[in-house]
Design a protein around this motif. Structure first.
Motif, PDB file in Angstrom:
ATOM      1  N   GLN A  18       0.817  -1.209   0.000  1.00  0.00           N
ATOM      2  CA  GLN A  18       0.000   0.000   0.000  1.00  0.00           C
ATOM      3  C   GLN A  18       0.851   1.259   0.000  1.00  0.00           C
ATOM      4  OE1 GLN A  18      -2.689  -0.242   3.312  1.00  0.00           O
ATOM      5  NE2 GLN A  18      -3.896  -1.906   2.423  1.00  0.00           N
ATOM      6  N   VAL A  19       2.038   1.163   0.590  1.00  0.00           N
ATOM      7  CA  VAL A  19       2.934   2.311   0.632  1.00  0.00           C
ATOM      8  C   VAL A  19       3.816   2.384  -0.613  1.00  0.00           C
ATOM      9  CG1 VAL A  19       4.816   3.406   1.915  1.00  0.00           C
ATOM     10  CG2 VAL A  19       2.936   2.290   3.146  1.00  0.00           C
ATOM     11  N   LEU A  20       4.410   1.245  -0.996  1.00  0.00           N
ATOM     12  CA  LEU A  20       5.392   1.247  -2.087  1.00  0.00           C
ATOM     13  C   LEU A  20       4.756   1.117  -3.466  1.00  0.00           C
ATOM     14  CD1 LEU A  20       8.161  -1.032  -0.521  1.00  0.00           C
ATOM     15  CD2 LEU A  20       8.016   1.465  -0.516  1.00  0.00           C
ATOM     16  N   TYR A  21       3.802   0.197  -3.609  1.00  0.00           N
ATOM     17  CA  TYR A  21       3.161  -0.066  -4.905  1.00  0.00           C
ATOM     18  C   TYR A  21       1.652  -0.173  -4.688  1.00  0.00           C
ATOM     19  CZ  TYR A  21       7.972  -1.410  -5.910  1.00  0.00           C
ATOM     20  OH  TYR A  21       9.336  -1.431  -6.016  1.00  0.00           O
ATOM     21  N   PRO A  22       0.959   0.942  -4.492  1.00  0.00           N
ATOM     22  CA  PRO A  22      -0.459   0.905  -4.128  1.00  0.00           C
ATOM     23  C   PRO A  22      -1.367   0.254  -5.163  1.00  0.00           C
ATOM     24  CG  PRO A  22       0.266   3.153  -4.643  1.00  0.00           C
ATOM     25  CD  PRO A  22       1.490   2.317  -4.562  1.00  0.00           C
TER      26      PRO A  22
END
Length: 463
Positions: A281-285
């Motif tokens: 969710q933070v790096l590759y939402p």
């Protein structure tokens, strides 16, 4: 000089201790480089470390280089030493003056600090005839990952963690354990934390066994893989399957360092996804991988066989979601077969396909693909389409591509569309379409002709 290094050992020579007095050495360096007090202290510490580490080396021609780089006013410090503890070094800015720290001592750290990275380290190192031992623990904070080429998303990215490294090694075997605790990553929009990441590696000869455990993912890998690089490995396999296509790729794409040939490697690995959602969710939402996803793979040099299996309850990217999916891949040096199945494919809010199955084969410059799906309810949506892509060498242009479309059928809302046999030939900037035809009752679409840079070529589309 009255300088000296003291060596002590114990526990049957399994533990060694070093101490040094280097007053004259440091004074000589001060005279040569005309260093300020704080520069003298910084250079003197690294010269002493270099002399002690150099004395551990065995070969008469062995050399050791130590370098500390920072963004502080002192710049970098460089030291070299040989096995006789002869040592020399220099600092970039030897005349730097800086105020004492709050304890009244020379603030050496302030002169070499890196504004983007801060940390503290406690190090113990032992080198003996029978055992090398290293123990390191400390804290690390990097305020700007991009400054070290470690950025993932771009923008402001930072991380901090506590760490501990233990390494013990003998001839032909070693053990390494790395533990990260309270790992925290921060970017412009979000943050995630991982309580603990633990990695352990056991090496004996050419064989390694590596495990990684965390609350995000668990990984196990074993075999002869230390010199294996995934991208060159995959590219060389593709050269076997599709030589006409692979050989004529741009040099920058296929220029890899010389490594062992694929058949000299063997490995097996398992990846168990746990709570990866909060990281993605933070790096590759746009990407989602369900907890419990399992990937297993192995490559055996005795048979040249490569296998990979992926099973997942759910995986998605942007508007596409796949439920209860499985990938089975089996290949050798000449042929690769892949079968992909998913119970349901969902696109956006309304489009769904059930029982999707895709089969792909790579061999002898051929890429064969067959796609099918079917679901029955109030209305039927199903189909089966297949094609073969053939790559052929071309002395002038590298390779040509021919797409052979096989007869197929598409059922949409109980309407049956039939696809007839046809072909598309692609040579550099020319596309030649022959007899493409799809029909439902009296409705049809046909395409014939050629597209190229020549204005005389025409492509005919008939509805």
């Amino acid at each position: 000089m009255s300088d000296y290094i003291v060596h002590a050992s114990g526990a049957g020579n399994q533990v060694r201790i070093f101490a040094a007095s280097t007053r004259d050495l440091v004074e000589k360096a001060r005279e040569i480089h005309n260093t300020s007090p704080v520069a003298t202290a910084a250079l003197g510490r690294l010269l002493t470390a270099g002399a002690m580490m150099g004395s551990m080396m065995k070969g008469e021609k062995d050399l050791l280089t130590l370098q500390v780089k920072g963004n502080g006013p002192l710049g970098s410090i460089t030291v070299t030493a040989d096995s006789a503890a002869n040592v020399k070094g220099y600092v970039n800015n030897p005349e730097v003056l800086i105020h004492a720290n709050e304890t009244g001592k020379l603030d050496v750290m302030a002169t070499v600090e890196n504004e983007q990275m801060q940390g503290g380290v406690l190090l113990a190192y032992d080198l003996s005839d029978s055992l090398n031992f290293l123990s390191t623990r400390g804290q690390l904070r990097i305020d700007e990952l991009a400054a070290f080429g470690l950025d993932i998303k771009g923008g402001q990215e930072a991380l901090e963690t506590s760490f501990e490294i233990i390494h013990a090694g003998q001839e032909n075997k070693s053990f390494t354990n790395l533990s990260l605790t309270d790992f925290k990553y921060t970017c412009d929009t979000a943050t995630f934390t991982i309580d603990k990441i633990s990695m352990e590696d056991n090496q004996k000869g050419d064989h390694n066994t590596t495990t990684l455990k965390s609350d995000v993912v668990d990984l196990f890998i074993s075999g002869n893989f230390r010199e294996l690089r995934p991208a060159p490995f995959v590219f060389r396999l593709m050269q076997n399957y599709l030589p006409a296509y692979s050989v004529h790729q741009p040099k920058k794409t296929r220029k890899y360092p010389k490594r062992k040939e694929p058949e000299k490697f063997d490995f097996q690995y398992t990846v168990q996804v746990k709570d990866a959602g909060r990281i993605l969710q933070v790096l590759y939402p746009d990407l989602y991988i369900a907890s419990g996803t399992l990937i297993t793979s192995d490559y055996r040099n005795e048979t040249g066989q490569l296998r990979l299996r992926l099973t997942t309850d759910s995986i998605g990217y942007e508007d596409i979601s796949l439920l209860h999916s499985k990938i089975d891949l089996v290949g050798d040096m000449q042929r690769l077969d892949m079968k992909y199945t998913t119970d349901r494919l969902i696109y956006g809010n309304g489009y769904q396909l059930y029982n999707v199955r895709n089969e792909l084969t790579l061999a002898d410059n051929h890429l064969d693909n067959r796609l099918s799906w079917c679901n029955w309810g109030d209305k039927t949506y199903s189909g089966e389409l297949s094609a073969c892509v053939v790559f052929s060498p071309d002395e002038k242009y590298g390779y040509n591509t021919e797409i052979r479309i096989h007869p197929g059928v598409i059922v949409m809302n109980d309407s049956v569309w039939r696809v007839k046999e046809s072909s598309v030939f692609i040579a550099r900037k020319e596309i030649d379409v022959s007899d493409f035809f799809i029909q439902r009752g009296k409705e049809s679409l046909s395409v014939n002709g050629k597209l190229s840079e020549s204005t005389e070529e025409k492509l005919f589309v008939k509805l």
